[in-house]
Design a protein around this motif. Structure first.
Motif, mmCIF file in Angstrom:
data_model
loop_
_atom_site.group_PDB
_atom_site.id
_atom_site.type_symbol
_atom_site.label_atom_id
_atom_site.label_comp_id
_atom_site.label_asym_id
_atom_site.label_seq_id
_atom_site.Cartn_x
_atom_site.Cartn_y
_atom_site.Cartn_z
ATOM 1 N N ILE A 29 1.860 -68.177 -35.866
ATOM 2 C CA ILE A 29 1.031 -66.954 -35.921
ATOM 3 C C ILE A 29 2.152 -65.734 -34.791
ATOM 4 C CG2 ILE A 29 -1.130 -66.401 -34.859
ATOM 5 C CD1 ILE A 29 -2.239 -68.807 -35.289
ATOM 6 N N ARG A 30 2.083 -65.049 -35.733
ATOM 7 C CA ARG A 30 2.500 -63.590 -34.976
ATOM 8 C C ARG A 30 1.035 -63.457 -33.740
ATOM 9 N NH1 ARG A 30 4.277 -57.324 -36.362
ATOM 10 N NH2 ARG A 30 5.095 -57.133 -34.298
ATOM 11 N N VAL A 31 1.074 -63.665 -32.732
ATOM 12 C CA VAL A 31 0.331 -63.347 -31.371
ATOM 13 C C VAL A 31 -0.179 -62.294 -31.656
ATOM 14 C CG1 VAL A 31 -0.967 -64.117 -29.168
ATOM 15 C CG2 VAL A 31 0.843 -65.790 -30.870
ATOM 16 N N SER A 32 -1.802 -61.781 -31.557
ATOM 17 C CA SER A 32 -2.133 -60.484 -31.415
ATOM 18 C C SER A 32 -2.491 -59.885 -30.295
ATOM 19 C CB SER A 32 -2.202 -59.732 -32.895
ATOM 20 O OG SER A 32 -3.410 -58.894 -32.201
ATOM 21 N N ARG A 33 -3.730 -61.125 -29.629
ATOM 22 C CA ARG A 33 -4.690 -60.525 -28.462
ATOM 23 C C ARG A 33 -4.511 -62.409 -28.396
ATOM 24 N NH1 ARG A 33 -3.891 -56.551 -29.932
ATOM 25 N NH2 ARG A 33 -4.929 -54.299 -30.634
ATOM 26 N N ILE A 34 -4.759 -62.218 -26.747
ATOM 27 C CA ILE A 34 -4.795 -63.364 -25.633
ATOM 28 C C ILE A 34 -6.115 -63.257 -25.252
ATOM 29 C CG2 ILE A 34 -3.999 -64.482 -24.144
ATOM 30 C CD1 ILE A 34 -1.849 -66.099 -26.039
ATOM 31 N N GLY A 35 -7.054 -63.541 -24.344
ATOM 32 C CA GLY A 35 -8.213 -63.432 -24.232
ATOM 33 C C GLY A 35 -8.209 -64.174 -22.553
ATOM 34 N N ILE A 36 -8.826 -63.605 -21.384
ATOM 35 C CA ILE A 36 -8.308 -64.293 -20.120
ATOM 36 C C ILE A 36 -9.610 -65.018 -20.087
ATOM 37 C CG2 ILE A 36 -8.353 -64.290 -17.520
ATOM 38 C CD1 ILE A 36 -5.971 -61.933 -17.917
ATOM 39 N N CYS A 37 -9.359 -66.147 -20.016
ATOM 40 C CA CYS A 37 -11.337 -66.673 -19.865
ATOM 41 C C CYS A 37 -11.065 -67.362 -18.569
ATOM 42 C CB CYS A 37 -11.647 -67.900 -20.829
ATOM 43 S SG CYS A 37 -10.785 -69.112 -20.519
ATOM 44 N N GLY A 38 -12.434 -67.481 -17.849
ATOM 45 C CA GLY A 38 -12.937 -68.138 -16.529
ATOM 46 C C GLY A 38 -11.887 -68.822 -16.128
ATOM 47 N N SER A 39 -12.450 -70.147 -16.817
ATOM 48 C CA SER A 39 -10.804 -71.341 -16.583
ATOM 49 C C SER A 39 -9.379 -70.692 -16.619
ATOM 50 C CB SER A 39 -10.789 -72.225 -18.240
ATOM 51 O OG SER A 39 -10.850 -71.777 -19.379
ATOM 52 N N ASP A 40 -9.273 -69.926 -17.436
ATOM 53 C CA ASP A 40 -7.564 -69.182 -16.812
ATOM 54 C C ASP A 40 -7.617 -68.887 -15.531
ATOM 55 O OD1 ASP A 40 -6.382 -70.209 -19.623
ATOM 56 O OD2 ASP A 40 -7.503 -67.837 -20.058
ATOM 57 N N VAL A 41 -8.924 -67.907 -14.991
ATOM 58 C CA VAL A 41 -8.468 -67.441 -13.612
ATOM 59 C C VAL A 41 -8.430 -68.869 -12.808
ATOM 60 C CG1 VAL A 41 -9.684 -66.006 -11.801
ATOM 61 C CG2 VAL A 41 -9.991 -65.403 -14.982
ATOM 62 N N HIS A 42 -9.409 -69.613 -13.066
ATOM 63 C CA HIS A 42 -9.432 -70.957 -11.800
ATOM 64 C C HIS A 42 -8.022 -72.028 -12.709
ATOM 65 C CE1 HIS A 42 -13.302 -70.769 -10.475
ATOM 66 N NE2 HIS A 42 -13.880 -71.548 -12.309
ATOM 67 N N VAL A 43 -7.403 -71.467 -13.229
ATOM 68 C CA VAL A 43 -5.565 -72.319 -13.156
ATOM 69 C C VAL A 43 -5.482 -71.580 -12.335
ATOM 70 C CG1 VAL A 43 -4.636 -73.362 -15.175
ATOM 71 C CG2 VAL A 43 -7.045 -73.859 -15.152
ATOM 72 N N PHE A 44 -4.908 -70.350 -13.306
ATOM 73 C CA PHE A 44 -4.211 -69.793 -12.442
ATOM 74 C C PHE A 44 -3.803 -69.443 -10.910
ATOM 75 C CE2 PHE A 44 -2.171 -64.914 -11.197
ATOM 76 C CZ PHE A 44 -0.910 -64.889 -12.303
ATOM 77 N N LYS A 45 -5.804 -69.444 -10.332
ATOM 78 C CA LYS A 45 -5.532 -68.901 -9.178
ATOM 79 C C LYS A 45 -5.135 -71.263 -8.029
ATOM 80 C CE LYS A 45 -9.236 -67.552 -7.866
ATOM 81 N NZ LYS A 45 -10.560 -67.498 -7.875
ATOM 82 N N GLY A 46 -5.493 -71.764 -9.024
ATOM 83 C CA GLY A 46 -5.234 -73.005 -8.582
ATOM 84 C C GLY A 46 -5.991 -73.668 -7.437
ATOM 85 N N LYS A 47 -7.044 -73.643 -8.494
ATOM 86 C CA LYS A 47 -8.192 -74.232 -8.228
ATOM 87 C C LYS A 47 -9.140 -74.599 -9.472
ATOM 88 C CE LYS A 47 -9.146 -70.929 -4.226
ATOM 89 N NZ LYS A 47 -10.313 -69.995 -3.644
ATOM 90 N N HIS A 48 -8.598 -74.724 -10.585
ATOM 91 C CA HIS A 48 -9.177 -75.204 -11.555
ATOM 92 C C HIS A 48 -9.261 -76.903 -11.268
ATOM 93 C CE1 HIS A 48 -10.104 -77.519 -15.882
ATOM 94 N NE2 HIS A 48 -10.524 -76.071 -15.734
ATOM 95 N N PRO A 49 -10.480 -77.872 -11.489
ATOM 96 C CA PRO A 49 -10.367 -78.844 -10.757
ATOM 97 C C PRO A 49 -9.228 -80.263 -11.548
ATOM 98 C CG PRO A 49 -12.310 -78.426 -12.220
ATOM 99 C CD PRO A 49 -12.076 -77.447 -11.746
ATOM 100 N N ILE A 50 -9.060 -79.144 -13.008
ATOM 101 C CA ILE A 50 -8.419 -80.814 -13.612
ATOM 102 C C ILE A 50 -7.099 -80.286 -14.339
ATOM 103 C CG2 ILE A 50 -8.075 -81.804 -15.838
ATOM 104 C CD1 ILE A 50 -11.649 -81.838 -15.963
ATOM 105 N N VAL A 51 -6.916 -78.722 -14.263
ATOM 106 C CA VAL A 51 -5.626 -78.283 -15.068
ATOM 107 C C VAL A 51 -4.808 -77.814 -13.774
ATOM 108 C CG1 VAL A 51 -4.775 -76.644 -16.896
ATOM 109 C CG2 VAL A 51 -6.693 -78.320 -17.710
ATOM 110 N N LYS A 52 -3.414 -78.135 -14.021
ATOM 111 C CA LYS A 52 -2.622 -77.488 -12.898
ATOM 112 C C LYS A 52 -1.274 -76.521 -13.350
ATOM 113 C CE LYS A 52 -5.587 -79.015 -9.844
ATOM 114 N NZ LYS A 52 -6.363 -77.749 -8.996
#
Length: 342
Positions: A29-52
């Motif tokens: 796939i030639r990527v066109s758009r990616i949405g930032i979701c709430g879980s992405d924000v948690h991961v990016f801030k290091g505050k997701h309970p599972i994904v790091k």
């Protein structure tokens, strides 16, 4: 090609990697758009309970078929597509029943186990890809995944038709849940949100909006908007302990509370005495099924939901980190942030 790599909390590093090579059973796939979701924000801030971190993000995606592997006949070059990012083992009882989100060995595109689509080109098994109807554009296609989350959440209630609904959290998921509940003929739909800008969007979408910090009594305001009728269904979409307990206190006996929000803490305090005493149906909702995805696409194709009103910000691929900054610094203005590759 360029890839956006998150090496550690709060950082994005653009690195050059080889463009993927097509294989049988896959598409590129030639990527066109990616949405930032709430879980992405948690991961990016290091505050997701599972994904790091480290990882490559990107699971809310739209793009165009660039190459097609041998044995694949469902797609043509140039088709606009999205992906279903959850991958079960395919062999356990839950997977066989179509409940792959409950698989003990669940994997997820865009986690620390499987790279997300945060690259100019993305190779993925064709079985994870869904073609978009002709009247859907790349912006909306990138929001099929969160819309499927909303569909799945609403379907957790055996019958929402004619029911009064409270949604705590007027972000993207909360407003999508409200739109799906309206489509399924819920009665009064009330959204509780503390951010004024979000409340304005909630009102533009045609829903009752309550800012609990602006009133003396949330209970009285809720009763007024329900004309003193029972509150039968609540969706907790904020990931807030206080909001979940508000749902527990305000729901009627035998009512349904669907927990949709992501909580940063492993453990929170819930008023379980009320849950037992009122025989509340307290139900978690994580992802979706394939049927939820198909329903989301149908809702979109038939213009029964409005995603445009939620798409508040766009940033170019090389400015991805600016998307996180605006989410952090301007919460009053932000709903859905989309990353534009071209």
């Amino acid at each position: 090609m360029k890839q956006a790599y998150v090496p550690e909390t709060g950082k994005i590093q653009y690195r050059d990697i080889e463009k993927p090579v097509i294989e049988p059973g896959y598409v590129i796939i030639r990527v066109s758009r990616i949405g930032i979701c709430g879980s992405d924000v948690h991961v990016f801030k290091g505050k997701h309970p599972i994904v790091k971190a480290p990882l490559v993000q990107g699971h809310e995606i739209s793009g165009y078929i660039e190459e097609i592997g041998r044995g694949i006949t469902d797609f043509r070059e140039g088709d606009l597509v999205t992906i279903q990012p959850a991958i079960g083992c395919g062999k356990c009882k839950r997977c066989i029943e179509g409940k792959f989100a409950q698989c003990e060995n669940l994997n997820f595109i865009g986690s620390d186990k499987i790279n997300g689509a945060g690259s100019e080109y993305f190779k993925v098994k064709a079985e994870q890809v869904l073609k978009m109807p002709k009247n859907v554009d790349p912006d909306d296609a990138a929001m099929v995944e969160p819309l499927a989350v909303a569909v799945h959440s609403v379907r957790k209630v055996p019958s929402i038709k004619g029911k009064n609904v409270l949604i705590t959290g007027g972000g993207v998921i909360g407003v999508l849940v409200a739109q799906v509940a309206r489509k399924y003929k819920a009665k009064n739909i009330i959204i509780s949100e503390i951010i004024p800008g979000r409340n304005e969007i909630v009102k533009k979408c045609g829903f009752i909006s309550i800012n609990p910090t602006k009133i003396d009594s949330f209970k009285k305001e809720l009763e007024k908007n329900l004309s003193s009728e029972y509150l039968e269904v609540a969706f907790e979409c904020s990931g807030s302990e206080a909001a979940l307990n508000t749902c527990v206190r305000e729901i009627s006996r035998g009512g349904y509370i669907i927990v949709v929000g992501v909580y940063e803490a492993d453990s929170i305090n819930v008023e379980m005495v009320r849950v037992q005493d009122k025989e509340i149906n307290l139900i978690g909702s994580l992802m979706y099924t394939w049927d939820d995805f198909y329903e989301a696409i149908n809702l979109l194709a038939n213009k029964e939901v409005n995603l445009k009103i939620l798409q508040t910000h766009h940033f170019k691929f090389d400015k991805w980190i600016e998307g996180y900054k605006v989410i952090e610094e301007k919460p009053n203005e932000v709903m859905k942030v989309l990353i534009d590759f071209f």
